[in-house]
Design a protein around this motif. Structure first.
Motif, PDB file in Angstrom:
ATOM      1  N   VAL A 190       1.091  -0.907  -0.095  1.00 13.47           N
ATOM      2  CA  VAL A 190      -0.102  -0.158   0.110  1.00 13.47           C
ATOM      3  C   VAL A 190       1.020   0.929  -0.071  1.00 13.47           C
ATOM      4  CG1 VAL A 190      -1.719   1.277   0.581  1.00 13.47           C
ATOM      5  CG2 VAL A 190      -1.939  -0.641   1.208  1.00 13.47           C
ATOM      6  N   MET A 191       2.000   1.733   0.723  1.00 15.38           N
ATOM      7  CA  MET A 191       2.354   2.311   1.387  1.00 15.38           C
ATOM      8  C   MET A 191       3.568   2.437  -0.403  1.00 15.38           C
ATOM      9  SD  MET A 191       1.134   3.371   3.670  1.00 15.38           S
ATOM     10  CE  MET A 191       0.310   3.373   5.245  1.00 15.38           C
ATOM     11  N   SER A 192       3.841   2.167  -1.336  1.00 14.28           N
ATOM     12  CA  SER A 192       4.794   1.435  -1.876  1.00 14.28           C
ATOM     13  C   SER A 192       4.287   2.274  -3.271  1.00 14.28           C
ATOM     14  CB  SER A 192       5.597   0.634  -1.888  1.00 14.28           C
ATOM     15  OG  SER A 192       4.784  -0.451  -2.150  1.00 14.28           O
ATOM     16  N   VAL A 193       2.996   1.500  -3.050  1.00 15.12           N
ATOM     17  CA  VAL A 193       1.839   2.268  -4.977  1.00 15.12           C
ATOM     18  C   VAL A 193       1.015   2.867  -4.466  1.00 15.12           C
ATOM     19  CG1 VAL A 193       2.654  -0.413  -5.905  1.00 15.12           C
ATOM     20  CG2 VAL A 193       0.925   0.306  -4.638  1.00 15.12           C
ATOM     21  N   CYS A 194       0.429   3.077  -3.732  1.00 16.07           N
ATOM     22  CA  CYS A 194      -0.780   3.945  -3.611  1.00 16.07           C
ATOM     23  C   CYS A 194      -0.400   5.564  -3.210  1.00 16.07           C
ATOM     24  CB  CYS A 194      -1.875   3.691  -2.338  1.00 16.07           C
ATOM     25  SG  CYS A 194      -2.638   2.052  -2.693  1.00 16.07           S
ATOM     26  N   GLU A 195      -0.689   6.642  -4.097  1.00 15.01           N
ATOM     27  CA  GLU A 195      -0.870   8.108  -3.806  1.00 15.01           C
ATOM     28  C   GLU A 195      -1.880   8.048  -2.888  1.00 15.01           C
ATOM     29  OE1 GLU A 195       0.009   8.400  -8.618  1.00 15.01           O
ATOM     30  OE2 GLU A 195      -1.862   8.076  -7.586  1.00 15.01           O
ATOM     31  N   ARG A 196      -3.105   7.791  -2.237  1.00 10.84           N
ATOM     32  CA  ARG A 196      -4.080   8.798  -1.437  1.00 10.84           C
ATOM     33  C   ARG A 196      -4.461   6.674  -1.256  1.00 10.84           C
ATOM     34  NH1 ARG A 196      -9.562  10.094  -1.563  1.00 10.84           N
ATOM     35  NH2 ARG A 196      -8.698   9.801  -4.261  1.00 10.84           N
ATOM     36  N   VAL A 197      -4.895   7.296   0.954  1.00 11.71           N
ATOM     37  CA  VAL A 197      -4.992   6.020   0.843  1.00 11.71           C
ATOM     38  C   VAL A 197      -6.368   5.812   2.147  1.00 11.71           C
ATOM     39  CG1 VAL A 197      -4.378   4.255   2.779  1.00 11.71           C
ATOM     40  CG2 VAL A 197      -3.354   4.901   1.364  1.00 11.71           C
ATOM     41  N   GLN A 198      -6.988   5.600   1.811  1.00 11.33           N
ATOM     42  CA  GLN A 198      -8.391   5.217   2.661  1.00 11.33           C
ATOM     43  C   GLN A 198      -8.445   4.161   3.558  1.00 11.33           C
ATOM     44  OE1 GLN A 198     -12.647   6.369   0.337  1.00 11.33           O
ATOM     45  NE2 GLN A 198     -13.170   7.138   2.190  1.00 11.33           N
ATOM     46  N   VAL A 199      -8.947   4.938   5.017  1.00 14.52           N
ATOM     47  CA  VAL A 199      -8.642   3.853   6.222  1.00 14.52           C
ATOM     48  C   VAL A 199     -10.405   3.806   6.533  1.00 14.52           C
ATOM     49  CG1 VAL A 199      -7.828   3.248   8.217  1.00 14.52           C
ATOM     50  CG2 VAL A 199      -7.236   4.602   6.986  1.00 14.52           C
TER      51      VAL A 199
ATOM     52  N   ASP B 194      -8.225   9.720   5.393  1.00 15.64           N
ATOM     53  CA  ASP B 194      -7.972   9.848   4.327  1.00 15.64           C
ATOM     54  C   ASP B 194      -7.068  10.607   3.702  1.00 15.64           C
ATOM     55  OD1 ASP B 194      -7.853   9.934   1.392  1.00 15.64           O
ATOM     56  OD2 ASP B 194     -10.619   9.936   1.580  1.00 15.64           O
ATOM     57  N   GLY B 195      -5.724  10.565   3.497  1.00 17.09           N
ATOM     58  CA  GLY B 195      -4.521  11.312   3.117  1.00 17.09           C
ATOM     59  C   GLY B 195      -3.326  10.165   2.791  1.00 17.09           C
ATOM     60  N   SER B 196      -2.479  10.626   2.182  1.00 19.38           N
ATOM     61  CA  SER B 196      -1.771  10.131   1.329  1.00 19.38           C
ATOM     62  C   SER B 196      -0.571   9.071   1.873  1.00 19.38           C
ATOM     63  CB  SER B 196      -0.326  11.511   1.276  1.00 19.38           C
ATOM     64  OG  SER B 196       0.206  12.170   2.632  1.00 19.38           O
ATOM     65  N   PRO B 197       0.237   8.170   1.955  1.00 21.58           N
ATOM     66  CA  PRO B 197       0.634   6.745   2.497  1.00 21.58           C
ATOM     67  C   PRO B 197       1.623   7.932   4.363  1.00 21.58           C
ATOM     68  CG  PRO B 197       0.951   6.884   0.554  1.00 21.58           C
ATOM     69  CD  PRO B 197       0.487   8.312   0.543  1.00 21.58           C
TER      70      PRO B 197
ATOM     71  N   SER C   4       1.573   1.094  16.124  1.00 25.42           N
ATOM     72  CA  SER C   4       2.159   1.119  15.033  1.00 25.42           C
ATOM     73  C   SER C   4       3.517   0.641  14.918  1.00 25.42           C
ATOM     74  CB  SER C   4       2.731   3.103  15.348  1.00 25.42           C
ATOM     75  OG  SER C   4       3.950   2.002  16.898  1.00 25.42           O
ATOM     76  N   GLU C   5       3.437  -0.224  15.351  1.00 27.95           N
ATOM     77  CA  GLU C   5       4.948  -1.618  14.296  1.00 27.95           C
ATOM     78  C   GLU C   5       4.542  -1.140  13.123  1.00 27.95           C
ATOM     79  OE1 GLU C   5       6.996  -5.041  15.147  1.00 27.95           O
ATOM     80  OE2 GLU C   5       6.019  -4.706  16.569  1.00 27.95           O
ATOM     81  N   GLU C   6       2.978  -2.443  12.890  1.00 28.61           N
ATOM     82  CA  GLU C   6       2.891  -2.986  11.406  1.00 28.61           C
ATOM     83  C   GLU C   6       3.434  -1.282  10.003  1.00 28.61           C
ATOM     84  OE1 GLU C   6      -0.441  -4.557   8.410  1.00 28.61           O
ATOM     85  OE2 GLU C   6      -0.904  -4.093  10.686  1.00 28.61           O
ATOM     86  N   LEU C   7       2.416  -0.552  10.950  1.00 28.70           N
ATOM     87  CA  LEU C   7       2.716   1.037   9.343  1.00 28.70           C
ATOM     88  C   LEU C   7       4.137   1.741   9.832  1.00 28.70           C
ATOM     89  CD1 LEU C   7      -0.590   2.762  11.189  1.00 28.70           C
ATOM     90  CD2 LEU C   7       0.073   1.615   8.956  1.00 28.70           C
ATOM     91  N   SER C   8       4.768   1.594  10.886  1.00 26.56           N
ATOM     92  CA  SER C   8       6.241   1.934  11.106  1.00 26.56           C
ATOM     93  C   SER C   8       7.223   1.243  10.358  1.00 26.56           C
ATOM     94  CB  SER C   8       6.614   2.423  12.196  1.00 26.56           C
ATOM     95  OG  SER C   8       7.403   0.998  12.983  1.00 26.56           O
ATOM     96  N   HIS C   9       7.188   0.135  10.138  1.00 24.93           N
ATOM     97  CA  HIS C   9       7.964  -1.181   9.327  1.00 24.93           C
ATOM     98  C   HIS C   9       7.395  -0.846   7.967  1.00 24.93           C
ATOM     99  CE1 HIS C   9       9.203  -2.186  13.166  1.00 24.93           C
ATOM    100  NE2 HIS C   9      10.223  -2.174  12.577  1.00 24.93           N
ATOM    101  N   ALA C  10       6.774  -0.316   6.871  1.00 26.76           N
ATOM    102  CA  ALA C  10       5.854  -0.417   5.807  1.00 26.76           C
ATOM    103  C   ALA C  10       6.790   0.523   4.757  1.00 26.76           C
ATOM    104  CB  ALA C  10       4.187   0.464   5.836  1.00 26.76           C
TER     105      ALA C  10
END
Length: 258
Positions: free
Chosen positions: A215-224, A233-236, A252-258
């Motif tokens: 998600v963080m490497s290909v998406c320009e915008r992410v909705q949760v 809803d915003g940038s990665p 935060s571990e999963e998101l911080s290592h993305a």
């Protein structure tokens, strides 16, 4: 004009609210993600857009036309294609035939054309086979054309499912957890494939994914989503730092290592 506009989309299963007041505007050419914990309502949103469910409330506008409640084949004909969380291929047919049959909804000939083998029938069948052959080459599946999909490695089955969606010539491609079940090498190939498809086919892509690195490497915008409601809803980078998102993912571990 936005390609896809969703307004106040709400859906109940009996007394259970699966999606609540979901709003989204997608511009042509965007690559955006939809994330959230299991059961957050992500696949339900895709099923509503693609016609598998009829919304309880709300609007779904595709190219300024209301598609809420249309049957799946009608949604596909308008230019929306999808893949599924659990791969759904025709395993009794060859890889090549999977790509051919995906195109049959827009052949434009009737039973009489088929019986008489008219010029229209022959032209359309040649076009179908040509498109299938091109997709086999583009997606690196040419050597597996006569194999049954169930005989392919998992990563190639995923690639075939994407190729089958592309065979419908969509304007909007929905990918439901395309990295599910893949090993790290396959995931990296998937990331590269998604980027290449978006650029080469000039597609708008909307994906659901649990692998945050994808998600963080290909998406320009992410909705949760969380419990059917949009919480961010915003940038990665904005999503990675959002306290409500971190809480929804239990740390935060999963998101911080993305």
């Amino acid at each position: 004009m936005a390609l896809l506009v969703i307004r106040k989309l709400t859906h109940y299963f009996g007394g259970l609210r699966a999606v609540a007041n979901f709003n989204l505007s997608v511009q042509g050419g965007e690559l955006l993600g939809l994330i959230g914990p299991n059961g957050a309502g992500k696949t339900t949103v895709f099923n509503l857009v693609c016609g598998f469910y009829k919304p309880t409330e709300g609007q779904i506008l595709f190219q300024d036309k209301d598609i809420a409640g249309l049957r799946p084949h009608a949604v596909t004909a308008m230019g929306i294609a999808r893949t599924f969380q659990n791969i759904r291929l025709w395993n009794t047919l060859s890889v090549f035939d999977n790509l051919c049959i995906a195109q049959h909804f827009r052949l434009g000939y009737g039973l009489l054309d088929t019986i008489l083998r008219t010029g229209r029938y022959m032209r359309r069948e040649r076009a179908v086979r040509r498109t299938a052959e091109e997709l086999l080459e583009i997606m690196g599946l040419r050597h597996y054309a006569q194999e049954q999909p169930s005989n392919l490695p998992y990563g190639l089955q995923r690639r075939l499912e994407i190729a089958r969606a592309l065979a419908t010539q969509p304007k909007l491609l929905l990918l439901d957890e395309p990295a599910a079940g893949m090993n790290p090498g396959e995931i990296q190939q998937l990331v590269e494939t998604i980027r290449w498809i978006r650029q080469s086919f000039q597609l708008t892509i909307w994906l659901i994914e649990h692998h945050m690195r994808v998600v963080m490497s290909v998406c320009e915008r992410v909705q949760v989503l969380d419990f059917g409601e949009t919480i961010a809803d915003g940038s990665p980078e904005d999503i990675r730092r959002n306290p409500r998102v971190i809480q929804a993912y239990l740390g935060s571990e999963e998101l911080s290592h993305a």
